[in-house]
Design a protein around this motif. Structure first.
Motif, PDB file in Angstrom:
ATOM      1  N   ALA A  45      39.193  31.677  46.015  1.00 33.39           N
ATOM      2  CA  ALA A  45      38.968  30.930  47.258  1.00 33.39           C
ATOM      3  C   ALA A  45      40.260  30.284  47.743  1.00 33.39           C
ATOM      4  N   LEU A  63      32.420  31.414  49.164  1.00 30.98           N
ATOM      5  CA  LEU A  63      32.820  32.473  48.247  1.00 30.98           C
ATOM      6  C   LEU A  63      31.991  32.421  46.963  1.00 30.98           C
ATOM      7  N   THR A 106      34.400  40.230  45.114  1.00 31.64           N
ATOM      8  CA  THR A 106      34.571  38.855  45.590  1.00 31.64           C
ATOM      9  C   THR A 106      35.929  38.674  46.241  1.00 31.64           C
ATOM     10  N   GLY A 157      36.672  37.817  50.266  1.00 23.87           N
ATOM     11  CA  GLY A 157      37.414  36.626  50.654  1.00 23.87           C
ATOM     12  C   GLY A 157      38.603  36.954  51.533  1.00 23.87           C
ATOM     13  N   LEU A 188      29.746  35.074  55.617  1.00 22.23           N
ATOM     14  CA  LEU A 188      29.781  35.202  54.162  1.00 22.23           C
ATOM     15  C   LEU A 188      28.418  34.906  53.550  1.00 22.23           C
TER      16      LEU A 188
END
Length: 244
Positions: free
Chosen positions: A28, A38, A63, A67, A84
């Motif tokens: 993140a 996230l 992930t 991001g 998201l």
């Protein structure tokens, strides 16, 4: 909500949860996106991965690509946050819903483009993928695999990206949460940081010299690093002045 609670889908060991928590924090901060959003993506990817046998490395890769692809869109924090959250629901689903994908297009076009680049038959066309989703032709696992396949390309594009002020503050916020142990209670940590920011804003006239000195001390550093370093100095010195 505890960040570690969200990682229990990914692992059932304390050490594994701690490792996953640190990964989410680092990702993140690096991607300059909101930590809570996230975390939701990571949890959704973990649920999806559990159903079709994705590895821990693949869940982490998904992930990261989400991001960083999300940051490419520059659609604003609120729109990105909504996108998201919708993606976190789409990943473990048997079928990606049109409403979910439309939200991704509107708030995180970089993610929609990465998906279009990774799904066979649409030739990188977001509009074709949108029609395919509307016809019920895309599953969460397909979306997962498509996005994961684009990790190297997204990483390369992200490296060219100039950080925004909003993104830089998200990185700073994430690192403050990490420093104060706020991952155990994200809501409380967010409240505390918000109070600090408002305290600085209400007393900004007291910090004119602090701000000028912070940027002056870093004048010889490359512009992006100077901005990040000055921001850190400003927060540190303002916090000291407010005795926070």
């Amino acid at each position: 909500t505890s960040l570690q609670n969200q990682t229990k889908i990914y692992t059932d060991t304390q050490a594994g949860a701690a490792q996953a928590t640190q990964f989410i924090i680092n990702t993140a901060a690096d991607a300059r996106v909101k930590l809570e959003d996230l975390t939701a993506v990571f949890a959704g990817a973990s649920r999806a991965g559990r159903d079709f046998g994705a590895s821990a490395v693949e869940i982490q890769g998904l992930t990261e690509v989400v991001g960083k692809a999300g940051a490419l869109a520059n659609s604003g924090p609120a729109a990105l946050s909504g996108a998201l959250r919708q993606l976190s629901q789409a990943l473990p689903a048997a079928r990606v819903e049109a409403e979910e994908f439309n939200s991704i297009i509107d708030g995180a076009y970089g993610i929609a483009q990465a998906a279009a680049n990774g799904i066979e038959g649409v030739n990188g066309s977001v509009s074709k993928l949108q029609r395919l989703v509307r016809d019920g032709g895309v599953s969460g696992s397909q979306l997962f695999r498509a996005l994961l396949s684009q990790l190297p390309a997204v990483q390369a594009e992200f490296e060219k990206l100039t950080p925004t002020i909003a993104g830089s503050f998200e990185t700073l916020r994430t690192r403050i949460i990490e420093a104060i142990g706020g991952a155990d209670d994200l809501a409380q940590a967010t409240e505390n940081i918000s109070k600090f920011i408002l305290g600085v804003a209400d007393n900004v006239e007291l910090f004119g010299d602090v701000i000028r000195v912070a940027f002056g001390e870093l004048a010889g550093i490359a512009p992006v690093m100077a901005g990040v370093g000055a921001t850190a100095l400003i927060w540190a010195k303002c916090g000291k002045a407010l005795e926070l």
